[in-house]
Design a protein around this motif. Structure first.
Motif, mmCIF file in Angstrom:
data_model
loop_
_atom_site.group_PDB
_atom_site.id
_atom_site.type_symbol
_atom_site.label_atom_id
_atom_site.label_comp_id
_atom_site.label_asym_id
_atom_site.label_seq_id
_atom_site.Cartn_x
_atom_site.Cartn_y
_atom_site.Cartn_z
ATOM 1 N N GLY A 149 0.330 -1.230 -0.221
ATOM 2 C CA GLY A 149 0.139 0.059 -0.047
ATOM 3 C C GLY A 149 0.951 1.077 0.209
ATOM 4 N N LEU A 150 1.990 1.166 -0.270
ATOM 5 C CA LEU A 150 2.657 2.640 -0.522
ATOM 6 C C LEU A 150 2.957 2.529 -1.294
ATOM 7 C CD1 LEU A 150 5.757 0.856 1.537
ATOM 8 C CD2 LEU A 150 4.154 1.981 2.348
ATOM 9 N N ARG A 151 2.275 2.597 -2.905
ATOM 10 C CA ARG A 151 1.900 3.119 -4.062
ATOM 11 C C ARG A 151 0.925 2.737 -4.724
ATOM 12 N NH1 ARG A 151 7.074 5.188 -6.090
ATOM 13 N NH2 ARG A 151 5.934 5.251 -8.616
ATOM 14 N N GLN A 152 0.384 3.199 -5.890
ATOM 15 C CA GLN A 152 -0.307 2.657 -6.473
ATOM 16 C C GLN A 152 0.418 1.963 -7.044
ATOM 17 O OE1 GLN A 152 -2.957 5.557 -8.027
ATOM 18 N NE2 GLN A 152 -3.605 6.588 -6.027
ATOM 19 N N ALA A 153 0.986 2.021 -8.533
ATOM 20 C CA ALA A 153 1.856 0.800 -9.177
ATOM 21 C C ALA A 153 3.230 1.341 -8.980
ATOM 22 C CB ALA A 153 1.545 1.921 -11.122
ATOM 23 N N SER A 154 3.379 -0.125 -9.687
ATOM 24 C CA SER A 154 4.854 0.468 -9.783
ATOM 25 C C SER A 154 5.910 0.800 -11.124
ATOM 26 C CB SER A 154 5.659 -1.654 -10.629
ATOM 27 O OG SER A 154 6.732 -1.249 -10.786
ATOM 28 N N PRO A 155 6.862 1.227 -10.709
ATOM 29 C CA PRO A 155 7.370 2.186 -11.875
ATOM 30 C C PRO A 155 8.526 1.828 -12.576
ATOM 31 C CG PRO A 155 8.927 2.700 -9.880
ATOM 32 C CD PRO A 155 7.386 1.826 -9.853
ATOM 33 N N VAL A 156 8.332 0.701 -12.324
ATOM 34 C CA VAL A 156 8.860 -0.660 -13.331
ATOM 35 C C VAL A 156 8.476 -1.005 -14.912
ATOM 36 C CG1 VAL A 156 10.835 -2.864 -13.825
ATOM 37 C CG2 VAL A 156 10.302 -1.495 -11.545
ATOM 38 N N PRO A 157 8.091 -1.021 -15.996
ATOM 39 C CA PRO A 157 7.344 -1.044 -16.565
ATOM 40 C C PRO A 157 8.184 -2.318 -16.891
ATOM 41 C CG PRO A 157 9.195 -0.736 -17.863
ATOM 42 C CD PRO A 157 9.652 0.055 -16.652
ATOM 43 N N LYS A 158 5.970 -2.995 -16.995
ATOM 44 C CA LYS A 158 5.883 -4.222 -17.639
ATOM 45 C C LYS A 158 6.306 -4.268 -19.513
ATOM 46 C CE LYS A 158 3.717 -5.404 -13.615
ATOM 47 N NZ LYS A 158 4.729 -5.905 -12.246
ATOM 48 N N ARG A 159 7.665 -5.559 -18.871
ATOM 49 C CA ARG A 159 8.116 -5.983 -20.205
ATOM 50 C C ARG A 159 7.729 -6.839 -21.594
ATOM 51 N NH1 ARG A 159 12.280 -2.483 -19.920
ATOM 52 N NH2 ARG A 159 13.287 -3.253 -18.328
ATOM 53 N N LYS A 160 7.647 -6.308 -22.446
ATOM 54 C CA LYS A 160 7.140 -6.870 -23.770
ATOM 55 C C LYS A 160 7.677 -6.656 -24.919
ATOM 56 C CE LYS A 160 2.463 -4.498 -22.539
ATOM 57 N NZ LYS A 160 1.281 -3.083 -22.608
ATOM 58 N N ARG A 161 7.555 -7.744 -25.340
ATOM 59 C CA ARG A 161 8.322 -7.864 -26.638
ATOM 60 C C ARG A 161 7.503 -6.879 -28.258
ATOM 61 N NH1 ARG A 161 10.124 -14.206 -28.760
ATOM 62 N NH2 ARG A 161 10.483 -14.086 -26.947
ATOM 63 N N ARG A 162 8.542 -6.510 -28.458
ATOM 64 C CA ARG A 162 7.849 -5.263 -28.771
ATOM 65 C C ARG A 162 9.610 -4.972 -30.057
ATOM 66 N NH1 ARG A 162 6.837 0.249 -26.793
ATOM 67 N NH2 ARG A 162 4.055 -0.982 -27.331
ATOM 68 N N GLY A 163 8.950 -4.984 -30.986
ATOM 69 C CA GLY A 163 10.439 -4.453 -32.320
ATOM 70 C C GLY A 163 11.085 -6.112 -32.598
ATOM 71 N N LYS A 164 12.327 -4.999 -33.592
ATOM 72 C CA LYS A 164 13.377 -6.330 -33.530
ATOM 73 C C LYS A 164 13.129 -7.610 -32.421
ATOM 74 C CE LYS A 164 17.056 -7.032 -37.260
ATOM 75 N NZ LYS A 164 17.693 -7.147 -37.653
ATOM 76 N N TYR A 165 13.634 -9.365 -33.048
ATOM 77 C CA TYR A 165 14.224 -9.765 -31.801
ATOM 78 C C TYR A 165 15.113 -9.699 -31.993
ATOM 79 C CZ TYR A 165 15.106 -14.395 -30.668
ATOM 80 O OH TYR A 165 15.651 -15.126 -29.479
ATOM 81 N N VAL A 166 15.578 -9.963 -30.520
ATOM 82 C CA VAL A 166 17.115 -9.860 -30.605
ATOM 83 C C VAL A 166 17.971 -11.502 -30.145
ATOM 84 C CG1 VAL A 166 19.025 -8.719 -29.451
ATOM 85 C CG2 VAL A 166 17.360 -7.582 -30.883
ATOM 86 N N LYS A 167 18.672 -11.858 -30.469
ATOM 87 C CA LYS A 167 18.737 -12.969 -30.224
ATOM 88 C C LYS A 167 19.927 -13.144 -28.972
ATOM 89 C CE LYS A 167 20.486 -18.504 -31.096
ATOM 90 N NZ LYS A 167 21.103 -18.817 -32.043
ATOM 91 N N LYS A 168 19.219 -14.032 -28.014
ATOM 92 C CA LYS A 168 20.604 -13.858 -26.587
ATOM 93 C C LYS A 168 21.711 -14.430 -27.030
ATOM 94 C CE LYS A 168 17.767 -13.167 -23.067
ATOM 95 N NZ LYS A 168 16.401 -14.427 -21.849
#
Length: 464
Positions: A149-168
């Protein structure tokens, strides 16, 4: 109903948070100012009361907790292994608290997080994997701050796959060749002694992790185990039943094996015994040649641990990767005389531990020792063993229905031991006539050249 108040030419609104002071019992109020009209102030207050009714509201008073205080509180909630705890505490001490410590938990904005992420990326001493671990810990802290209850939402964005795929990027590996394994063992013989010779066969032929080998005690090793099993692991709830089964299944006259029960790790600077990684206690059957080497090694010393260090102490106390593995894999020059000054006189002296030149093993130069464990799985897969037998031997769990229904049988283990022995015999048949082992810095407990001749003889007999 919110309470609007005029302050100069602006309006402020107060609203009941629905909470009471723990000592006085009075209702607690939050407020917000800077509105141009009474209607705008009331509308804002009504929105906050709606958030309170729907349990979406974070009090400004709660979110004012500084990150330095929250870091200390959050660490007390961790229920992780000692190594993971040590890493998390290090991330917080070195990177999270110095940057965010003075800021209130509720005041951390996504834009500030993205700027910090870029700053970490620009640091030359922080690799990609290490940076991702830091960001993961911070993300966990922010998710828990939302739950608290210290924040309404996390400041860390949820990771979504978008753009060009980069192989690890993936570490390039080469096939584990028996010739290289034996050369590593010969190098270890020259650098370390007979214990090193046997040690270098253990990872590629058992798949044990290095820390598990450092902590391997003679009561958990062939030929003493399983009869000598001390049953000293209180976290193993079924140890009595497991031991009874082991006595029927393993032993010098049945299937020689070692028991992986402990590993050596440091906790607050002190070397201690811990269960193996992921609690992967397991039994590893051995090829026949390795049982012979272990019997000879254990008969040659009276130490508690199977593999003593060069000076006879605990192997876990040595910086093995640097002081042992690198000379064994990368090679080193012969020991040379060096000059020193003693009592005002220059002296030319020999090394206290003179060694001949040790050749590099080309395909292992600069490579990690842990890849020998990867090579063990490669061998098992090549020989076509059951997946459940392979993964269990590696200390992994097979997920889903397959892992639930499957079981490792004695026949599976016997096939693994026989396949590893065949791999050894196929190699020794290729040794040149009259092969002699390299020199050792300490006396050998056997004539290794004669022992190898017996191995070659057995290999040729098996092929007839």
């Amino acid at each position: 109903m919110p309470y609007p108040e005029q302050r100069g030419n602006k309006w402020r609104v107060r609203w009941n948070t629905g909470k009471k002071h723990p000592e006085t019992g009075r209702w607690l109020y939050d407020s917000q100012g800077g509105f141009d009209s009474r209607e705008a102030a009331i509308a804002y207050g009504l929105d906050r009361e709606s958030d309170i009714r729907n349990q979406r509201y974070t009090s400004r008073r709660d979110g004012a907790i500084p990150m330095s205080e929250y870091c200390r509180t959050w660490q007390q909630t961790l229920d992780v292994g000692h190594l993971r705890r040590r890493n998390i505490e290090s991330f917080i001490r070195l990177y999270i608290e110095p940057h965010w410590g003075e800021m209130a938990v509720a005041d951390i904005r996504p834009s500030a997080y993205r700027a910090w992420e870029l700053w970490l990326k620009d640091q030359p001493n922080i690799g990609d994997r290490y940076r991702n671990e830091i960001l993961l810990v911070f993300s966990m802290m922010m998710d828990d701050a939302v739950d608290d209850g210290l924040r309404q939402a996390s400041p860390v964005p949820k990771r979504k796959r978008r753009g060009k795929y980069v192989k690890k990027k993936k570490e390039r590996k080469r096939n584990l060749r028996m010739e290289d394994v034996h050369q590593l063992a010969c190098n270890a013989l020259q650098f370390w002694g007979f214990a090193g010779y046997v040690f270098q066969f253990m990872i590629p032929f058992t798949g044990m992790r290095p820390a598990e080998l450092y902590a391997l005690r003679r009561e958990y090793c062939h030929p003493a185990w399983p009869a000598a099993d001390p049953l000293d692991d209180p976290d193993e709830e079924d140890r009595e039943e497991r031991h009874a089964d082991d006595l029927e299944r393993y032993g010098p006259s049945l299937m020689p094996a070692v028991r992986v029960q402990w590993q050596h790790q440091r906790d607050s600077g002190e070397l201690k015994l811990f269960p193996p990684k992921y609690g992967s206690r397991r039994t590893l059957v051995l090829p026949r040649f390795l049982t012979e080497l272990l019997e000879i090694l254990l008969a040659s010393h009276e130490g508690q641990y199977v593999f003593p260090s060069i000076n006879g102490g605990l192997l876990a106390n040595a910086n093995f990767a640097y002081h042992y593995w690198r000379p064994i894999a990368d090679g080193r020059g012969a020991s040379e005389e060096f000059e020193r000054v003693r009592l005002g006189q220059k002296q030319l002296v020999d090394s206290r531990r003179p060694l001949p030149e040790i050749p590099a093993v080309a395909s292992w130069k600069g490579k990690r020792q842990y890849l020998l464990r990867h090579g063990h799985k490669e061998w098992l897969d090549e020989d076509g063993h059951s997946r459940i037998a392979v993964e269990t031997r590696m200390g992994h769990e097979v997920a889903g229905v397959e892992g639930l229904y499957a079981n490792v049988t004695p026949a599976m283990e016997k096939r693994i031991a026989e396949a590893l022995q065949r791999r050894w015999l196929e190699f020794v048949r290729t040794l040149p006539e009259g092969w002699e082992p390299p020199s050792s810095p300490s006396p050998l407990p056997l004539d290794l050249g004669e022992w190898m001749k017996l191995q070659v003889k057995a290999a040729r007999a098996s092929s007839d």
